[in-house]
Motif scaffolding. Structure first.
Motif, PDB file in Angstrom:
ATOM      1  N   MET A 182       5.833   9.055  -3.187  1.00  0.00           N
ATOM      2  CA  MET A 182       4.575   8.794  -3.875  1.00  0.00           C
ATOM      3  C   MET A 182       3.493   8.455  -2.855  1.00  0.00           C
ATOM      4  SD  MET A 182       5.874   6.661  -7.240  1.00  0.00           S
ATOM      5  CE  MET A 182       4.220   6.581  -7.958  1.00  0.00           C
ATOM      6  N   LEU A 183       2.253   8.697  -3.244  1.00  0.00           N
ATOM      7  CA  LEU A 183       1.140   8.439  -2.327  1.00  0.00           C
ATOM      8  C   LEU A 183       0.572   7.040  -2.476  1.00  0.00           C
ATOM      9  CD1 LEU A 183      -0.782  11.830  -2.616  1.00  0.00           C
ATOM     10  CD2 LEU A 183       0.719  11.081  -0.777  1.00  0.00           C
ATOM     11  N   LEU A 242       0.641   1.623   4.219  1.00  0.00           N
ATOM     12  CA  LEU A 242       0.176   0.846   5.363  1.00  0.00           C
ATOM     13  C   LEU A 242       1.389   0.464   6.209  1.00  0.00           C
ATOM     14  CD1 LEU A 242      -2.268  -1.577   3.483  1.00  0.00           C
ATOM     15  CD2 LEU A 242      -2.896   0.446   4.826  1.00  0.00           C
ATOM     16  N   PRO A 243       1.363   0.739   7.508  1.00  0.00           N
ATOM     17  CA  PRO A 243       2.518   0.406   8.347  1.00  0.00           C
ATOM     18  C   PRO A 243       2.908  -1.066   8.203  1.00  0.00           C
ATOM     19  CG  PRO A 243       0.941   1.726   9.568  1.00  0.00           C
ATOM     20  CD  PRO A 243       0.272   1.363   8.276  1.00  0.00           C
ATOM     21  N   GLY A 244       4.196  -1.305   7.960  1.00  0.00           N
ATOM     22  CA  GLY A 244       4.700  -2.663   7.873  1.00  0.00           C
ATOM     23  C   GLY A 244       4.528  -3.325   6.524  1.00  0.00           C
ATOM     24  N   ARG A 253       6.002   5.189   4.699  1.00  0.00           N
ATOM     25  CA  ARG A 253       6.398   6.166   5.704  1.00  0.00           C
ATOM     26  C   ARG A 253       5.119   6.682   6.357  1.00  0.00           C
ATOM     27  NH1 ARG A 253      11.417   4.389   5.948  1.00  0.00           N
ATOM     28  NH2 ARG A 253      12.815   5.114   4.285  1.00  0.00           N
ATOM     29  N   CYS A 254       4.861   6.205   7.554  1.00  0.00           N
ATOM     30  CA  CYS A 254       3.582   6.495   8.220  1.00  0.00           C
ATOM     31  C   CYS A 254       3.809   7.124   9.595  1.00  0.00           C
ATOM     32  CB  CYS A 254       2.745   5.225   8.346  1.00  0.00           C
ATOM     33  SG  CYS A 254       2.372   4.412   6.785  1.00  0.00           S
ATOM     34  N   TRP A 260       4.805   6.673   0.320  1.00  0.00           N
ATOM     35  CA  TRP A 260       5.717   5.576   0.039  1.00  0.00           C
ATOM     36  C   TRP A 260       7.062   6.139  -0.405  1.00  0.00           C
ATOM     37  CZ3 TRP A 260       4.412   0.485   0.773  1.00  0.00           C
ATOM     38  CH2 TRP A 260       3.051   0.155   0.851  1.00  0.00           C
ATOM     39  N   ALA A 261       8.142   5.454  -0.021  1.00  0.00           N
ATOM     40  CA  ALA A 261       9.489   5.849  -0.429  1.00  0.00           C
ATOM     41  C   ALA A 261      10.142   4.713  -1.211  1.00  0.00           C
ATOM     42  CB  ALA A 261      10.342   6.191   0.793  1.00  0.00           C
TER      43      ALA A 261
END
Length: 241
Positions: free
Chosen positions: A1-2, A14-16, A31-32, A40-41
């Motif tokens: 999903m976005l 967003l990372p982290g 997942r970046c 997103w996972a």
């Protein structure tokens, strides 16, 4: 999903960060990386939308063509309580479903029944046979000319020789994208093909479109099942050659 929820707000990956799925409320991981479209996972998808499928970058890129507020909208049937995540849902009520993998006909019909006012965008580049057939599309279509004016609409008696068979019976418009992730250099510059539902006499109505042409029509909210029916009605009344 976005998108996922972070502190109650929809957010891009967003990372982290840690997000939650707006549909099933389970934890989601960003997942970046540098190769694939950021997304997103789910940690677990056991209780998420049963229509959810693994997404390709082609799928995500199509969704990203539309405003964030239209993406991944949760729609509810107030009578039955059934709910699903639409890929794109416009303010005027049109649902856009983007499909890469093969879709079971029963599920296709179920989605069409649930969303009703909708359009499919289908990755027709998935199979090499599909790509070969479309190269000679002009041999199987006749352009509609009204008086001396060339329209951008075509009629075809042999749609089954051009388009994937499993989409020909759809009661809603299907837009075939042959420039998908498995595109072929021979297809450079090939337009999208919008196949109208139903038939006019014994022919199918087809509209070749540039990608930005389709996007403009959807973004300006000019596309709906009513507008599709109006176009087909008007074509059926034309004195054409």
């Amino acid at each position: 999903m976005l998108t996922a929820n972070i502190d109650g707000n929809r957010s891009r990956p967003l990372p982290g960060a840690i997000g939650t799925c707006p549909f099933c409320h389970s934890e989601m991981i960003p997942r970046c990386g540098e190769v694939r479209v950021h997304h997103w996972a789910h940690k677990s998808i056991a209780n998420c939308d049963p229509w959810r499928e693994p997404e390709t970058d082609w799928h995500r890129e199509w969704k990203n063509e539309f405003p964030l507020r239209w993406q991944e909208k949760i729609l509810n049937d107030k009578k039955t309580g059934e709910r699903h995540i639409a890929d794109v849902h416009t303010l005027s009520g049109l649902t856009v479903e983007v499909q890469h993998s093969r879709l079971d006909p029963k599920e296709r019909r179920a989605r069409e029944s649930f969303y009703q006012d909708m359009i499919w965008i289908v990755d027709a580049s998935r199979l090499a046979g599909n790509r070969k057939k479309i190269l000679n599309w002009r041999q199987f279509m006749a352009r509609i000319i009204q008086g001396r004016t060339k329209t951008n609409l075509y009629l075809s008696k042999e749609a089954q020789n051009i388009f994937p068979d499993d989409w020909l019976s759809s009661p809603v418009p299907v837009c075939f994208d042959y420039m998908g992730p498995k595109s072929d250099p021979a297809l450079d510059g090939l337009p999208l093909f919008l196949l109208y539902p139903g038939s006019i006499g014994d022919k199918r109505l087809v509209e070749p479109l540039p990608r930005d042409g389709l996007l403009r029509s959807i973004l300006s909210e000019q596309v709906s099942m009513n507008s599709v029916r109006d176009i087909m009605h008007n074509v059926s009344r034309l004195r054409i050659r």
